[in-house]
Design a protein around this motif. Structure first.
Motif, PDB file in Angstrom:
ATOM      1  N   ASN A 130       0.756  -1.072   0.033  1.00 13.99           N
ATOM      2  CA  ASN A 130       0.000   0.024  -0.066  1.00 13.99           C
ATOM      3  C   ASN A 130       0.740   1.183   0.086  1.00 13.99           C
ATOM      4  N   THR A 131       0.445   2.297  -0.556  1.00 10.91           N
ATOM      5  CA  THR A 131       1.117   3.609  -0.694  1.00 10.91           C
ATOM      6  C   THR A 131       0.523   4.783  -0.093  1.00 10.91           C
ATOM      7  N   GLY A 132      -0.687   4.620   0.723  1.00 12.94           N
ATOM      8  CA  GLY A 132      -1.185   5.536   1.548  1.00 12.94           C
ATOM      9  C   GLY A 132      -0.498   5.879   2.908  1.00 12.94           C
ATOM     10  N   MET A 133      -1.165   6.284   3.686  1.00 12.54           N
ATOM     11  CA  MET A 133      -0.349   6.605   4.926  1.00 12.54           C
ATOM     12  C   MET A 133       0.092   5.476   5.779  1.00 12.54           C
ATOM     13  N   THR A 134       1.302   5.537   6.279  1.00  9.02           N
ATOM     14  CA  THR A 134       1.727   4.150   7.126  1.00  9.02           C
ATOM     15  C   THR A 134       1.292   4.457   8.465  1.00  9.02           C
ATOM     16  N   LEU A 135       0.850   3.313   8.980  1.00 12.85           N
ATOM     17  CA  LEU A 135       0.375   3.538  10.590  1.00 12.85           C
ATOM     18  C   LEU A 135       1.480   2.182  11.288  1.00 12.85           C
ATOM     19  N   VAL A 136       1.999   2.984  12.230  1.00 18.75           N
ATOM     20  CA  VAL A 136       2.752   2.239  12.862  1.00 18.75           C
ATOM     21  C   VAL A 136       2.285   2.088  14.218  1.00 18.75           C
ATOM     22  N   VAL A 137       2.386   0.674  14.648  1.00 23.61           N
ATOM     23  CA  VAL A 137       1.827   0.558  15.878  1.00 23.61           C
ATOM     24  C   VAL A 137       2.877   0.142  16.838  1.00 23.61           C
ATOM     25  N   ALA A 138       3.288   0.933  18.063  1.00 26.45           N
ATOM     26  CA  ALA A 138       4.506   0.523  18.807  1.00 26.45           C
ATOM     27  C   ALA A 138       3.791  -0.446  20.037  1.00 26.45           C
TER      28      ALA A 138
END
Length: 253
Positions: A130-138
């Protein structure tokens, strides 16, 4: 810092926003509700914030959901939080994928159960292109643990003769961090009025701007996010240098 953005020019930023989601327990206590209800409402705030960040053009959003220190909490609460991560991935992955969001999970995985680790890896695999927003969950994340893991990897390579100790620099250590393929956060937000960073992105946030808001996480909404972004844009970012004179700014006559 990219060549297209001069020091002190925040008009188009931030690209990467990181949030310490704090205040679920206090939100519940103020309403005479169990802590679990605070965490459930916090999950709703997480979903809301992901949508709002995407709509506001944020390219990378990192959310601090479970720290390495959170294992010290009562087992019932830890199990509940693990269950929330499962439900978030199971219920929201399809919508996130459909919106073009790329999901990343940072933090240690050895302490996770095999099914949860598999769920995390599945979410990353499905959304990798995917090329949209990157959601990073710590999740199960601690900055000191992250840096220690990176240092152990470098030490092993030195011992094996793959690299020389003298060649280790900031860039090499950074390349071993969980966030090696992500830009550093320009803005870190902490909710609930606490003014500490709690072992979160210690390396990456070296030059981040910090906004501490009294809003408890379950109440964090689009207005609160927009106010934090506005505060960031009011600040001058010098990265250790001096303020640039007005007559020397790019485009000045």
């Amino acid at each position: 810092m990219s060549t297209g953005q001069r020091q002190g020019d925040n008009a188009q930023g931030p690209v990467h926003v990181a949030i310490i989601m704090d205040g679920n327990g206090r939100w519940a206590k103020m309403r005479n509700l169990p802590r679990q209800e605070g965490h459930r409402r916090g999950l709703e705030a997480l979903r809301r914030t992901v949508r709002n960040a995407d709509e506001l053009g944020i390219k990378v959003l990192t959310l601090y959901s479970f720290s390495t220190e959170n294992w010290r909490r009562p087992q019932a609460e830890v199990s509940f939080l693990m269950g929330l991560l499962r439900r978030f991935v199971e219920k929201d992955l399809e919508e996130l994928h459909g919106s073009g969001v790329r999901v990343r999970i940072i933090g240690g995985r050895d302490d996770l159960t095999p099914d949860l680790r598999g769920l995390v890896e599945h979410a990353e695999t499905v959304t990798r292109g995917n090329t949209g927003m990157t959601l990073v969950v710590a999740f199960n994340y601690g900055a000191r643990d992250e840096i220690a893991r990176a240092a152990r990897g470098l030490a092993a390579d030195v011992a094996a003769g793959r690299i020389a100790a003298a060649t280790i620099d900031e860039a090499m250590l950074s390349s071993r961090l969980d966030t090696h393929d992500l830009p550093d956060p320009e803005l870190v937000i902490r909710t609930s009025g606490e003014t500490r960073i709690s072992n979160f992105l210690l390396w990456q946030a070296a030059y981040a701007e910090f906004v501490f808001t009294p809003v408890l996480w379950p109440d964090f909404d689009r207005a609160a996010l927009e106010e934090a972004l506005a505060e960031y844009r009011r600040r001058e970012r010098r990265f250790g240098g001096l303020a640039e004179p007005a007559d020397r700014k790019v485009g000045a006559a």
